[in-house]
Design a protein around this motif. Structure first.
Motif, mmCIF file in Angstrom:
data_model
loop_
_atom_site.group_PDB
_atom_site.id
_atom_site.type_symbol
_atom_site.label_atom_id
_atom_site.label_comp_id
_atom_site.label_asym_id
_atom_site.label_seq_id
_atom_site.Cartn_x
_atom_site.Cartn_y
_atom_site.Cartn_z
ATOM 1 N N THR A 112 0.831 -1.212 0.000
ATOM 2 C CA THR A 112 0.000 0.000 0.000
ATOM 3 C C THR A 112 0.863 1.259 0.000
ATOM 4 O O THR A 112 0.331 2.350 -0.168
ATOM 5 C CB THR A 112 -0.921 0.006 1.226
ATOM 6 N N ASN A 113 2.190 1.099 0.189
ATOM 7 C CA ASN A 113 3.120 2.231 0.148
ATOM 8 C C ASN A 113 4.290 1.909 -0.805
ATOM 9 O O ASN A 113 5.439 1.778 -0.372
ATOM 10 C CB ASN A 113 3.653 2.565 1.544
ATOM 11 N N PRO A 114 4.007 1.747 -2.097
ATOM 12 C CA PRO A 114 5.053 1.332 -3.040
ATOM 13 C C PRO A 114 5.976 2.488 -3.410
ATOM 14 O O PRO A 114 5.619 3.664 -3.318
ATOM 15 C CB PRO A 114 4.256 0.853 -4.252
ATOM 16 N N GLU A 115 7.189 2.142 -3.856
ATOM 17 C CA GLU A 115 8.161 3.107 -4.378
ATOM 18 C C GLU A 115 8.601 2.644 -5.763
ATOM 19 O O GLU A 115 9.136 1.550 -5.910
ATOM 20 C CB GLU A 115 9.371 3.237 -3.449
ATOM 21 N N TRP A 116 8.354 3.489 -6.771
ATOM 22 C CA TRP A 116 8.702 3.122 -8.151
ATOM 23 C C TRP A 116 9.979 3.814 -8.625
ATOM 24 O O TRP A 116 10.825 3.197 -9.230
ATOM 25 C CB TRP A 116 7.550 3.491 -9.096
ATOM 26 N N LYS A 117 10.090 5.120 -8.395
ATOM 27 C CA LYS A 117 11.254 5.904 -8.814
ATOM 28 C C LYS A 117 11.551 5.691 -10.303
ATOM 29 O O LYS A 117 12.654 5.326 -10.693
ATOM 30 C CB LYS A 117 12.477 5.554 -7.972
ATOM 31 N N GLN A 118 10.557 5.931 -11.121
ATOM 32 C CA GLN A 118 10.674 5.714 -12.559
ATOM 33 C C GLN A 118 10.304 6.994 -13.291
ATOM 34 O O GLN A 118 9.431 7.750 -12.852
ATOM 35 C CB GLN A 118 9.770 4.562 -13.007
ATOM 36 N N VAL A 119 10.980 7.241 -14.424
ATOM 37 C CA VAL A 119 10.783 8.466 -15.193
ATOM 38 C C VAL A 119 10.252 8.105 -16.574
ATOM 39 O O VAL A 119 10.721 7.146 -17.209
ATOM 40 C CB VAL A 119 12.089 9.267 -15.317
ATOM 41 N N PHE A 120 9.279 8.894 -17.047
ATOM 42 C CA PHE A 120 8.717 8.739 -18.388
ATOM 43 C C PHE A 120 9.024 10.008 -19.179
ATOM 44 O O PHE A 120 8.938 11.120 -18.640
ATOM 45 C CB PHE A 120 7.207 8.516 -18.326
ATOM 46 N N ALA A 121 9.386 9.835 -20.452
ATOM 47 C CA ALA A 121 9.717 10.975 -21.325
ATOM 48 C C ALA A 121 8.863 10.906 -22.579
ATOM 49 O O ALA A 121 8.868 9.895 -23.288
ATOM 50 C CB ALA A 121 11.195 10.969 -21.672
ATOM 51 N N PHE A 122 8.150 12.006 -22.863
ATOM 52 C CA PHE A 122 7.306 12.108 -24.049
ATOM 53 C C PHE A 122 7.853 13.213 -24.945
ATOM 54 O O PHE A 122 8.048 14.345 -24.485
ATOM 55 C CB PHE A 122 5.855 12.425 -23.655
ATOM 56 N N SER A 123 8.115 12.885 -26.192
ATOM 57 C CA SER A 123 8.646 13.875 -27.121
ATOM 58 C C SER A 123 7.639 14.992 -27.345
ATOM 59 O O SER A 123 6.446 14.741 -27.600
ATOM 60 C CB SER A 123 8.993 13.203 -28.457
ATOM 61 N N LYS A 124 8.100 16.236 -27.251
ATOM 62 C CA LYS A 124 7.204 17.378 -27.402
ATOM 63 C C LYS A 124 6.618 17.437 -28.805
ATOM 64 O O LYS A 124 5.490 17.888 -28.994
ATOM 65 C CB LYS A 124 7.977 18.669 -27.088
ATOM 66 N N GLU A 125 7.384 16.964 -29.800
ATOM 67 C CA GLU A 125 6.904 17.018 -31.178
ATOM 68 C C GLU A 125 5.660 16.170 -31.387
ATOM 69 O O GLU A 125 4.868 16.434 -32.293
ATOM 70 C CB GLU A 125 8.012 16.548 -32.130
ATOM 71 N N LYS A 126 5.467 15.140 -30.559
ATOM 72 C CA LYS A 126 4.365 14.216 -30.765
ATOM 73 C C LYS A 126 3.237 14.384 -29.740
ATOM 74 O O LYS A 126 2.342 13.556 -29.667
ATOM 75 C CB LYS A 126 4.885 12.780 -30.728
ATOM 76 N N ILE A 127 3.324 15.445 -28.933
ATOM 77 C CA ILE A 127 2.275 15.676 -27.943
ATOM 78 C C ILE A 127 1.036 16.245 -28.640
ATOM 79 O O ILE A 127 1.114 17.275 -29.317
ATOM 80 C CB ILE A 127 2.764 16.631 -26.842
ATOM 81 N N GLN A 128 -0.088 15.584 -28.483
ATOM 82 C CA GLN A 128 -1.338 16.015 -29.104
ATOM 83 C C GLN A 128 -2.458 16.174 -28.081
ATOM 84 O O GLN A 128 -3.621 16.233 -28.438
ATOM 85 C CB GLN A 128 -1.766 15.011 -30.186
ATOM 86 N N SER A 129 -2.102 16.242 -26.836
ATOM 87 C CA SER A 129 -3.102 16.377 -25.782
ATOM 88 C C SER A 129 -2.754 17.564 -24.907
ATOM 89 O O SER A 129 -1.582 17.930 -24.756
ATOM 90 C CB SER A 129 -3.162 15.090 -24.937
ATOM 91 N N SER A 130 -3.781 18.181 -24.334
ATOM 92 C CA SER A 130 -3.578 19.352 -23.475
ATOM 93 C C SER A 130 -3.495 18.984 -22.007
ATOM 94 O O SER A 130 -3.232 19.842 -21.167
ATOM 95 C CB SER A 130 -4.707 20.364 -23.684
ATOM 96 N N VAL A 131 -3.734 17.702 -21.667
ATOM 97 C CA VAL A 131 -3.695 17.267 -20.277
ATOM 98 C C VAL A 131 -2.846 16.003 -20.169
ATOM 99 O O VAL A 131 -2.766 15.185 -21.098
ATOM 100 C CB VAL A 131 -5.103 16.994 -19.712
ATOM 101 N N LEU A 132 -2.207 15.844 -19.032
ATOM 102 C CA LEU A 132 -1.450 14.647 -18.678
ATOM 103 C C LEU A 132 -2.168 13.963 -17.523
ATOM 104 O O LEU A 132 -2.500 14.611 -16.528
ATOM 105 C CB LEU A 132 -0.023 15.021 -18.270
ATOM 106 N N GLU A 133 -2.440 12.675 -17.662
ATOM 107 C CA GLU A 133 -3.157 11.926 -16.644
ATOM 108 C C GLU A 133 -2.244 10.865 -16.042
ATOM 109 O O GLU A 133 -1.581 10.105 -16.768
ATOM 110 C CB GLU A 133 -4.389 11.243 -17.239
ATOM 111 N N VAL A 134 -2.202 10.836 -14.730
ATOM 112 C CA VAL A 134 -1.430 9.834 -13.990
ATOM 113 C C VAL A 134 -2.429 8.979 -13.209
ATOM 114 O O VAL A 134 -3.043 9.458 -12.241
ATOM 115 C CB VAL A 134 -0.411 10.496 -13.047
ATOM 116 N N PHE A 135 -2.604 7.730 -13.631
ATOM 117 C CA PHE A 135 -3.551 6.810 -12.999
ATOM 118 C C PHE A 135 -2.812 5.876 -12.046
ATOM 119 O O PHE A 135 -1.706 5.399 -12.358
ATOM 120 C CB PHE A 135 -4.272 5.961 -14.059
#
Length: 785
Positions: free
Chosen positions: A91-114
């Motif tokens: 119930t208290n996990p630690e991931w310490k992971q990074v995600f990178a999205f190229s700005k050239e391919k961004i087509q959304s105005s919102v970022l969702e973290v589920f």
């Protein structure tokens, strides 16, 4: 369009970044004396990425049915989704992971973290989400400090009510200079899953530190065979890993044989193998009898940095189930065969793991013998264009390309751009340069280990290679060129795409660099205790195998086929095409002599009366005043060098298809060149003769190439391929012309004669400065395919 034009280098004008510093481990820091200079990212196009760092979560709700929680995070930006690792019953996990999205391919105005809970049956349970407005995301570029992550309360799907649990996230807009870039999950490789994720990231590798192990087998004592009726005739076999060497068979039958032979191996730190020495008795032509054996770890041997003598040691061989050193448990042994050897690890040499034509590092193994660097090489791997499909995936051709660069002990590998014929890497790396007369090698490969089914080879496919000799570059100049990627295949020469690079060679000390041109090419030990030609070939082959096996154990591995291609493992194999190319290289050297003879013929025939009269006048002057001959020759070469300065090439040399005889090669010759060694032909007699012919012809080919290299070095004196060497030679010509003008010719002749006839006591085993200068001159071997 002329096909030759398609094989030439093209100058490009990319939009390179400003001199903005890079804070990651790839650029790093380098030293110049007491100064500390930060590496910059100004040789690549600036690319922006949206970074999402998922750190941890707390107080997550448990499943009412199972009473546990198996959480993971899903980051969603438009059509791109990235997932973290899933933890069980936390119930208290630690991931310490990074995600990178190229700005050239961004087509959304919102970022969702589920945040989701993985269920065994049915779809995953929804625990909550956090939504970020793209317009509110801050921008961060090093050397700004990393953005501090914050706790965010989870919301429901409508974003109205707060749910139980929080997640710590940091979101920012950055560039490829960010520290998080190398280890981040990239949207460019969103289709890669499983173990293939590790092979798409950019990495830096370091070649293992290699040593020469010299084992001098002197003699043995108390050798006894099972057949007591005759004396043994023995030899010694030594093994280090897969390397096995034998001494000659002792010519006399005796219980105390004597050899005094050197056996030389290559060993890599950390030393994992052991030296296994066996003494064997020759009973029959095809039968040997084991007399004794001993296994010694390599760390017990002395590390020698120069030619100082090494003490000899006696070792008792195992015969009755145990082995001891001299003086240990001698009373328990009724009988023991002893072997007398002198062994040491030599670090004063440079271990050749590359072809000598394309060597990238000339320092000795021992770091204590290294000098200060004379320059910095900065390389920007920008992109590739027009890459051909290398494999079939889902019924269509595709290429998953990455680039590898090798210079010195440092190897770099860019990230893999998935399913793109025009990948953009924009990654920059730096190397310290200790000698300008070295070569950096770049290779482009298709990644065949992404964990997805594809119809194609199991090994990474070679797309093409580029070599750049540093001595042909002007200092402090940025080169931006597109290099054609050329591969010779059984079907013929093929262009597989173009590689766009930006690089700069920065000189830290011009005086030190000029001084290096008079120094020996290799470390001192190579001249004081030289190896034979066969030893050099064997040691180079073993070094390549060791480097390939060690780099294949990294994570992700730099695979054997990649390392062998980068190190030109098959460059010494014979082929009709290479032999023709080297032959015509030699022929081209005599073209100037042929032109000179034609010119003299025209003078003698009075084709141009003015020229003929001037030649007669010059001839008479030189006959009357012979002391003007040498000054005139050097002055003439000085004028030619100055005249050729404006004709010097402005781009570094590259693969020359015409020089390599790659366009007009016969298909049967290509079939012979790509034949396996030993040959795969059917008949045994043909195989034996064919292999013998190729082995001999390979040496002839190497000699022909060496002869061509020497002649091309003469040509490069005044061609300005190496600006520093030509400057030195032109300046020397001017100085020699003036000095010889004021010095009587008889005195010069006397001094030269006395110098050439000097006593051996006054001669040095080290190469002279003119010889070292000449060996550093560039040849056209760099342009050979």
């Amino acid at each position: 369009m002329n096909p030759q034009d398609d094989y030439k280098i093209k100058e490009t004008k990319p939009q390179l970044g400003e001199r903005w510093p890079h804070g990651g481990a790839r650029g790093g820091l380098w030293w110049t004396g007491s100064e500390r200079i930060t590496s910059t990212y100004d040789l690549v196009e600036q690319m922006y990425y949206l970074y999402v760092r998922v750190v941890k979560a707390k107080d997550l709700p448990t499943n009412p049915v199972s009473g546990s929680c198996d959480p993971y995070v899903e980051v969603k930006l438009g059509n791109y989704k990235g997932k973290t690792q899933r933890f069980e019953k936390k119930t208290n996990p630690e991931w310490k992971q990074v995600f990178a999205f190229s700005k050239e391919k961004i087509q959304s105005s919102v970022l969702e973290v589920f945040v989701r809970d993985r269920e065994m049956v049915g779809r995953d349970d929804y625990l909550g989400r956090v939504v970020f407005d793209m317009n509110e995301v801050p921008t961060r570029v090093p050397p700004d400090s990393p953005l501090a992550p914050q706790w965010y309360r989870l919301e429901d799907r409508k974003g109205e009510s707060k749910l139980r649990g929080e997640v710590m996230v940091a979101v920012w807009m950055g560039t490829q200079a960010d520290e998080a870039f190398p280890e981040a999950w990239h949207s460019d490789a969103a289709s890669v899953h499983g173990e293939g994720v590790f092979s798409v990231r950019s990495k830096v590798y370091v070649s293992p530190k290699l040593w020469y192990l010299r084992v001098n087998v002197i003699e043995a004592q108390d050798v006894e065979s099972e057949d007591k009726s005759q004396l043994p005739q023995v030899f010694v076999k030594a093994q280090v890993g897969n390397q096995i060497l034998k001494t000659k068979l002792c010519p006399n039958r005796t219980t105390n044989p004597f050899w005094n032979e050197d056996l030389i191996f290559v060993a890599a730190e950390p030393f994992e193998e052991q030296l296994v020495i066996t003494v064997e008795n020759k009973i029959a032509p095809s039968k040997d009898e084991l007399v004794g054996r001993i296994s010694l770890p390599l760390h017990v041997f002395e590390k020698r940095l120069d030619h100082r003598p090494v003490h000899t040691r006696w070792f008792n061989l195992e015969r009755f189930g145990f082995g001891v050193l001299e003086g240990d448990r001698r009373k328990e042994l009724k009988f023991s065969t002893r072997v007398h050897i002198r062994a040491c690890l030599e670090g004063g040499y440079h271990v050749l793991d590359e072809s000598t034509m394309y060597i990238s590092d000339q320092r000795p193994t021992a770091r204590q013998l290294w000098k200060q660097p004379i320059g910095i090489l900065e390389l920007g791997i920008l992109s590739a264009n027009g890459l051909l499909p290398m494999k079939i995936k889902d019924g269509r051709g595709c290429t998953d390309a990455y680039c590898v660069a090798k210079y010195g002990q440092k190897w770099v590998r860019t990230r893999t751009i998935v399913e793109s014929p025009s990948p953009k890497w924009n990654e920059q790396y730096t190397w310290e340069v200790y000698d300008p007369c070295t070569v950096i090698t770049l290779g482009v490969f298709d990644n065949c280990h992404l964990g997805t089914p594809a119809s194609g080879p199991a090994n990474d496919t070679r797309i093409g290679k580029v070599r750049i000799r540093l001595s042909t570059l002007e200092t402090d100049r940025i080169y931006t060129h597109s290099y054609p990627l050329l591969v010779l295949q059984p079907s013929g020469l093929k262009k597989t795409g173009e590689l766009q690079l930006a690089f700069r060679f920065t000189c830290l000390s011009l005086a030190h660099m000029v001084y290096l041109y008079s120094r020996p090419l290799l470390p001192k030990m190579h001249y004081l205790q030289p190896f034979t030609v066969s030893q050099v070939d064997s040691l180079r082959y073993q070094s390549m195998n060791i480097v390939a096996s060690r780099l294949a154990r990294a994570e992700p591995p730099l695979r054997k086929e990649v390392v062998e291609y980068m190190l030109d493992v098959d460059s010494h194999m014979w082929s009709m095409r290479r032999s023709k190319a080297n032959f015509f290289r030699i022929v081209s050297l005599f073209s100037n002599l042929i032109s000179m003879s034609k010119w003299l013929g025209e003078v003698c025939q009075w084709r141009n009366p003015i020229t003929t009269v001037l030649v007669h006048v010059l001839f008479c002057i030189l006959i009357c005043y012979p002391e003007l001959i040498l000054p005139t020759v050097f002055l003439y070469m000085f004028l030619i060098g100055v005249w050729n300065f404006r004709l010097r090439t402005k781009i570094p040399p590259h693969m020359d298809t015409k020089l390599s005889w790659a366009e007009a090669v016969h298909p049967d010759e290509l079939d012979e060149e790509f034949d396996t060694f030993p040959t795969s032909k059917a008949q045994d007699v043909v195989r034996m003769r064919y292999d013998r012919l190729r082995s001999v012809a390979g040496r002839i080919q190497t000699v022909a190439g060496d002869v061509a290299t020497q002649g091309e070095r003469f040509q490069s004196l005044l061609s300005w391929r190496d600006p520093r060497a030509s400057s030195i030679f032109v300046g020397f010509c001017l100085f020699a012309a003036v000095a010889l003008y004021v010095t009587p010719f008889k005195i010069v002749t006397l001094l030269v004669g006395l110098f050439l006839l000097r006593h051996p006591r006054f001669r040095s085993k080290m190469p002279s400065p003119p010889s070292s200068f000449f060996r550093r001159l560039p040849a056209r071997a760099d342009s050979m395919l």
